[in-house]
Write a protein that holds these residues in place. Structure first.
Motif, PDB file in Angstrom:
ATOM      1  N   GLU A 174       0.798  -1.228   0.000  1.00 27.19           N
ATOM      2  CA  GLU A 174       0.000   0.000   0.000  1.00 27.19           C
ATOM      3  C   GLU A 174       0.832   1.280   0.000  1.00 27.19           C
ATOM      4  OE1 GLU A 174      -0.051  -1.527   4.350  1.00 27.19           O
ATOM      5  OE2 GLU A 174       0.177  -2.371   2.361  1.00 27.19           O
ATOM      6  N   TRP A 175       2.163   1.169   0.028  1.00 26.50           N
ATOM      7  CA  TRP A 175       3.035   2.347   0.109  1.00 26.50           C
ATOM      8  C   TRP A 175       3.618   2.679  -1.257  1.00 26.50           C
ATOM      9  CZ3 TRP A 175       4.068  -1.755   3.716  1.00 26.50           C
ATOM     10  CH2 TRP A 175       3.463  -1.551   4.963  1.00 26.50           C
ATOM     11  N   GLY A 176       3.681   3.984  -1.582  1.00 24.86           N
ATOM     12  CA  GLY A 176       4.224   4.402  -2.862  1.00 24.86           C
ATOM     13  C   GLY A 176       5.048   5.674  -2.749  1.00 24.86           C
ATOM     14  N   ILE A 177       5.700   6.049  -3.861  1.00 22.39           N
ATOM     15  CA  ILE A 177       6.578   7.225  -3.861  1.00 22.39           C
ATOM     16  C   ILE A 177       5.903   8.471  -4.417  1.00 22.39           C
ATOM     17  CG2 ILE A 177       8.798   6.027  -3.917  1.00 22.39           C
ATOM     18  CD1 ILE A 177       8.801   6.600  -6.984  1.00 22.39           C
ATOM     19  N   GLN A 178       4.598   8.427  -4.656  1.00 21.78           N
ATOM     20  CA  GLN A 178       3.922   9.596  -5.194  1.00 21.78           C
ATOM     21  C   GLN A 178       4.201  10.801  -4.286  1.00 21.78           C
ATOM     22  OE1 GLN A 178       2.488   6.652  -4.481  1.00 21.78           O
ATOM     23  NE2 GLN A 178       2.031   5.859  -6.510  1.00 21.78           N
ATOM     24  N   GLY A 179       4.666  11.887  -4.906  1.00 17.23           N
ATOM     25  CA  GLY A 179       4.901  13.120  -4.163  1.00 17.23           C
ATOM     26  C   GLY A 179       6.217  13.174  -3.403  1.00 17.23           C
ATOM     27  N   ILE A 180       7.051  12.155  -3.532  1.00 19.16           N
ATOM     28  CA  ILE A 180       8.348  12.142  -2.843  1.00 19.16           C
ATOM     29  C   ILE A 180       9.439  12.265  -3.900  1.00 19.16           C
ATOM     30  CG2 ILE A 180       9.886  10.919  -1.255  1.00 19.16           C
ATOM     31  CD1 ILE A 180       7.419   9.291  -0.314  1.00 19.16           C
ATOM     32  N   ALA A 181      10.200  13.355  -3.847  1.00 19.00           N
ATOM     33  CA  ALA A 181      11.257  13.598  -4.838  1.00 19.00           C
ATOM     34  C   ALA A 181      12.438  12.659  -4.585  1.00 19.00           C
ATOM     35  CB  ALA A 181      11.720  15.050  -4.750  1.00 19.00           C
ATOM     36  N   PRO A 182      13.239  12.382  -5.614  1.00 19.44           N
ATOM     37  CA  PRO A 182      14.430  11.555  -5.412  1.00 19.44           C
ATOM     38  C   PRO A 182      15.325  12.141  -4.313  1.00 19.44           C
ATOM     39  CG  PRO A 182      14.050  11.916  -7.742  1.00 19.44           C
ATOM     40  CD  PRO A 182      13.094  12.809  -7.014  1.00 19.44           C
ATOM     41  N   GLY A 183      15.780  11.261  -3.418  1.00 18.64           N
ATOM     42  CA  GLY A 183      16.621  11.688  -2.303  1.00 18.64           C
ATOM     43  C   GLY A 183      15.841  12.181  -1.102  1.00 18.64           C
ATOM     44  N   GLU A 184      14.526  12.241  -1.203  1.00 18.36           N
ATOM     45  CA  GLU A 184      13.673  12.693  -0.099  1.00 18.36           C
ATOM     46  C   GLU A 184      12.948  11.501   0.525  1.00 18.36           C
ATOM     47  OE1 GLU A 184      13.487  15.989   0.855  1.00 18.36           O
ATOM     48  OE2 GLU A 184      15.037  16.363  -0.657  1.00 18.36           O
ATOM     49  N   TRP A 185      12.451  11.705   1.733  1.00 16.77           N
ATOM     50  CA  TRP A 185      11.680  10.655   2.410  1.00 16.77           C
ATOM     51  C   TRP A 185      10.559  11.269   3.217  1.00 16.77           C
ATOM     52  CZ3 TRP A 185      11.976  11.042   7.750  1.00 16.77           C
ATOM     53  CH2 TRP A 185      13.069  11.715   8.280  1.00 16.77           C
ATOM     54  N   GLN A 186       9.556  10.434   3.474  1.00 19.09           N
ATOM     55  CA  GLN A 186       8.431  10.801   4.331  1.00 19.09           C
ATOM     56  C   GLN A 186       8.312   9.742   5.418  1.00 19.09           C
ATOM     57  OE1 GLN A 186       4.875  11.048   1.945  1.00 19.09           O
ATOM     58  NE2 GLN A 186       5.501  12.958   0.957  1.00 19.09           N
TER      59      GLN A 186
END
Length: 179
Positions: free
Chosen positions: A163-175
């Motif tokens: 259920e987890w994705g990288i939408q809205g997370i720029a390369p090198g960034e994390w949430q």
């Protein structure tokens, strides 16, 4: 409460915190003690890498017995034919045995960030993009699968795990999410 980090791993970064050879690692991007990758993503692959401080959660994410779908956008050489796509759907036999069946379809080129360095471009060889979903994660599995059916991978981006994705997370960034 468990910590879960969704990290958009750039190309060329190792999925570990240290490297004796001085290459870029997770430590170049994440300065939080006690979190560890739940699974791996090859140095020459990009996209979602999950990190957690919870060993049980780490196992549920990484262990194939929990059957979490991993979704990849894969740029391949040439335009795959239906026979090759069906081979991927049926499972491909690799040197370490047969893969589980994959879900795969041809997609339009996704809106992605530029890769550094860029993928090599050869004017006389067209490329195509696939969305490929698997429930296991052997070493370089997606690359080996596409090569086995005659379409080498040029660029590989993992866009989701379960259920987890990288939408809205720029390369090198994390949430961070609290679970």
């Amino acid at each position: 409460m468990s910590r879960l980090l969704l990290f958009n791993k750039p190309y060329g970064v190792l999925s570990q915190f240290t490297d004796a050879e001085g290459r870029e690692t997770l430590a170049n991007y994440i300065d939080l003690p006690g979190v560890y990758p739940a699974g791996r993503l090859d140095r020459d692959s990009e996209g979602l890498l999950l990190l957690t401080d919870d060993g049980k959660l780490q196992q549920k994410i990484a262990d194939p017995k929990y059957k979490k779908w991993k979704t990849y956008w894969v740029q391949v050489e040439k335009q795959p034919d239906e026979t090759a796509l069906q081979q991927l759907r049926d499972g491909v036999t690799l040197k370490d045995g047969p893969t589980r069946p994959a879900q795969v379809k041809v997609i339009d080129e996704p809106a992605l960030w530029p890769r550094t360095p860029p993928v090599r471009f050869r004017q006389n060889i067209p490329t195509a993009w696939l969305e490929l979903k698997i429930r296991e994660g052997r070493n370089r599995q997606v690359r080996r699968m596409t090569a086995a059916v005659g379409y080498p991978t040029l660029r590989l981006v993992r866009v989701s795990i379960g259920e987890w994705g990288i939408q809205g997370i720029a390369p090198g960034e994390w949430q961070e999410q609290h679970i």
